[in-house]
Design an enzyme around this catalytic site. Sequence first.
Site, mmCIF file in Angstrom:
data_model
loop_
_atom_site.group_PDB
_atom_site.id
_atom_site.type_symbol
_atom_site.label_atom_id
_atom_site.label_comp_id
_atom_site.label_asym_id
_atom_site.label_seq_id
_atom_site.Cartn_x
_atom_site.Cartn_y
_atom_site.Cartn_z
ATOM 1 N N ASP A 69 0.812 -1.218 0.000
ATOM 2 C CA ASP A 69 0.000 0.000 0.000
ATOM 3 C C ASP A 69 0.848 1.271 0.000
ATOM 4 O OD1 ASP A 69 -2.221 -1.755 0.325
ATOM 5 O OD2 ASP A 69 -1.852 -1.758 2.482
ATOM 6 N N LYS A 118 2.518 1.739 -5.055
ATOM 7 C CA LYS A 118 3.228 1.122 -6.185
ATOM 8 C C LYS A 118 2.417 1.227 -7.470
ATOM 9 C CE LYS A 118 3.377 -2.750 -4.049
ATOM 10 N NZ LYS A 118 2.855 -2.280 -2.758
ATOM 11 N N GLY A 133 -3.676 -5.359 -3.862
ATOM 12 C CA GLY A 133 -4.675 -4.431 -4.384
ATOM 13 C C GLY A 133 -3.989 -3.156 -4.792
ATOM 14 N N HIS A 134 -4.193 -2.756 -6.021
ATOM 15 C CA HIS A 134 -3.621 -1.497 -6.472
ATOM 16 C C HIS A 134 -4.745 -0.569 -6.895
ATOM 17 C CE1 HIS A 134 0.370 -2.911 -6.388
ATOM 18 N NE2 HIS A 134 0.291 -3.700 -7.434
ATOM 19 N N GLN A 178 2.587 -6.048 -2.453
ATOM 20 C CA GLN A 178 2.944 -5.998 -1.033
ATOM 21 C C GLN A 178 4.282 -5.275 -0.806
ATOM 22 O OE1 GLN A 178 2.235 -9.696 -1.888
ATOM 23 N NE2 GLN A 178 0.083 -9.553 -1.420
HETATM 24 P P1 GDP Z 1 -0.176 -0.063 -3.759
HETATM 25 O O1 GDP Z 1 -0.762 -1.382 -3.477
HETATM 26 O O2 GDP Z 1 1.234 0.058 -3.274
HETATM 27 O O3 GDP Z 1 -0.320 0.351 -5.179
HETATM 28 O O4 GDP Z 1 -0.985 0.985 -2.920
HETATM 29 P P2 GDP Z 1 -2.573 1.227 -2.818
HETATM 30 O O5 GDP Z 1 -3.150 1.350 -4.158
HETATM 31 O O6 GDP Z 1 -3.192 0.287 -1.883
HETATM 32 O O7 GDP Z 1 -2.594 2.587 -2.035
HETATM 33 C C1 GDP Z 1 -2.099 3.715 -2.530
HETATM 34 C C2 GDP Z 1 -3.205 4.762 -2.520
HETATM 35 O O8 GDP Z 1 -2.637 6.017 -2.404
HETATM 36 C C3 GDP Z 1 -4.015 4.776 -3.810
HETATM 37 O O9 GDP Z 1 -5.328 5.161 -3.519
HETATM 38 C C4 GDP Z 1 -3.306 5.845 -4.622
HETATM 39 O O10 GDP Z 1 -4.163 6.483 -5.570
HETATM 40 C C5 GDP Z 1 -2.902 6.808 -3.553
HETATM 41 N N1 GDP Z 1 -1.675 7.545 -3.791
HETATM 42 C C6 GDP Z 1 -0.537 7.124 -4.397
HETATM 43 N N2 GDP Z 1 0.393 8.090 -4.337
HETATM 44 C C7 GDP Z 1 -0.168 9.133 -3.689
HETATM 45 C C8 GDP Z 1 0.295 10.413 -3.292
HETATM 46 O O11 GDP Z 1 1.447 10.794 -3.502
HETATM 47 N N3 GDP Z 1 -0.580 11.196 -2.586
HETATM 48 C C9 GDP Z 1 -1.835 10.815 -2.299
HETATM 49 N N4 GDP Z 1 -2.627 11.639 -1.621
HETATM 50 N N5 GDP Z 1 -2.303 9.606 -2.660
HETATM 51 C C10 GDP Z 1 -1.484 8.778 -3.331
#
Ligand code: GDP
Length: 430
Positions: A18, A21, A45-46, A228
């Site tokens: 989370d 990525k 989950g992305h 992850q």
């Molecule tokens: P992942 O599994 O690593 O891709 O992460 P997730 O998708 O679960 O969580 C990342 C969340 O943060 C998503 O809702 C993205 O749209 C959001 N996000 C990513 N980078 C940024 C950022 O720099 N600022 C903000 N406010 N949200 C972000």
Amino acid sequence: MTEHPSKITAIVGAQWGDEGKGKITDFFAGEADYVVRFHGGNNAGHTVVVDNKTYKLHLIPSGVVYGEPMSIIGNGVVVDPKVLLDEIAYIKEKGIEPKLMVSDRAHVIMPYHIVLDGVLSGHQGKLAAGSTRRGIAPVYADKMYRNGIRMIDLLEPEIFSEKLEKGYGFAKGLIEKSLGGTLKITQNEIFDSYCSYGQKLKDYITDTALELYNAHKTGKAILFEGAQGISLDVDHGIYPYTTSSNTAAGHISTGTGVSFRDIDRIIGVVKAYLSRVGEGPLPSEINGGNAHMLREKGNEYGTTTGRPRRVGWLDLVQIRQAVRVNGLTEIALTKLDILNGFKELSICVAYEIDGQKIMEMPASLNQFRKSIPVYETLPGWGDLPSDILDSGYDALPSTMREYIAFIERAVECPVKIISIGPQRHETILR
Ligand code: GDP
């Protein structure tokens, strides 16, 4: 938009997942010919936001929302074919025709793995990792037991039937005789439905390792998308509070068949603070007002499960390990905007265990449980100037640049990508 001198780039999580990525992958995916997942399953989950449209993906690489690159599900990934079909339909509904290949060697999540996952979680008590109950641990276990069923098997009914007999019998015995559960679905029901999934997916199933080998040979750009994060790696993470696969960049080779010698750039995604879902030690976890602010501003609720995430201050002991074990060439620091408005920011630089200052992640759960975070406090910043995205790095508040420089010094890795919002363009390169 971006410069990509290198041809093979990997993006991996440097914390608990989370980290953002999906956004960083999406940022690079435009110039990639292939976007590839190498481990895990639909427990990841992305969330990717493009042109104000939100895409939530669990299995297919998030580069698929670009339309152009080929998305590859590598052999190290475990595939629930029903979830895959649903996700293909979801993407089509959003107006994208998915360009997708699935490894013929990827293992298949069967209904009994999902039942087993639920029953097992109940048996692990305090040491349960907080499974998403999607069958991930049992399918990887079956792979190692050599009871597994691979994507190619769904296309070969005779072999599939033979393997299913063995796998089903083993799982049924375990569930009903050893663990006190029940497996209601019959072997025949599974056979019929999984043969049908195989037929629906057959155009996607292929030798993806060979495809990637040839792609690399002809100079195509390949992007590996980790799921992850390093602390959930089954070897290097805080075992047993981990996921059931290797999240580290080293697994790219075994999980896709592309040699680690060919990877040019390994980007570790670090969220500017910390969050995690599930149980286990989390030394710099915080509760109270600041925790509430981080969780609400950062929307720290699981993409897959909707569970509220535990939150805390950035832990540099963890990032130090992420840099070392993944061989990170650089860091992408995300969600810095969520820290806007905090007067002061704490960063965990070490753990104190039995009066001793520890700089590296311990293997011992006992030591972890006793870890007290050692914090440094840095000044915060207010709102970011509205023209920040045009002005670039030097226009960031000086205290934000200090926060970034502090991280770079402590973990000996440059921060080259700075993310200050969920949208693709809300990104600053250095
Ligand atoms: P992942 O599994 O690593 O891709 O992460 P997730 O998708 O679960 O969580 C990342 C969340 O943060 C998503 O809702 C993205 O749209 C959001 N996000 C990513 N980078 C940024 C950022 O720099 N600022 C903000 N406010 N949200 C972000």
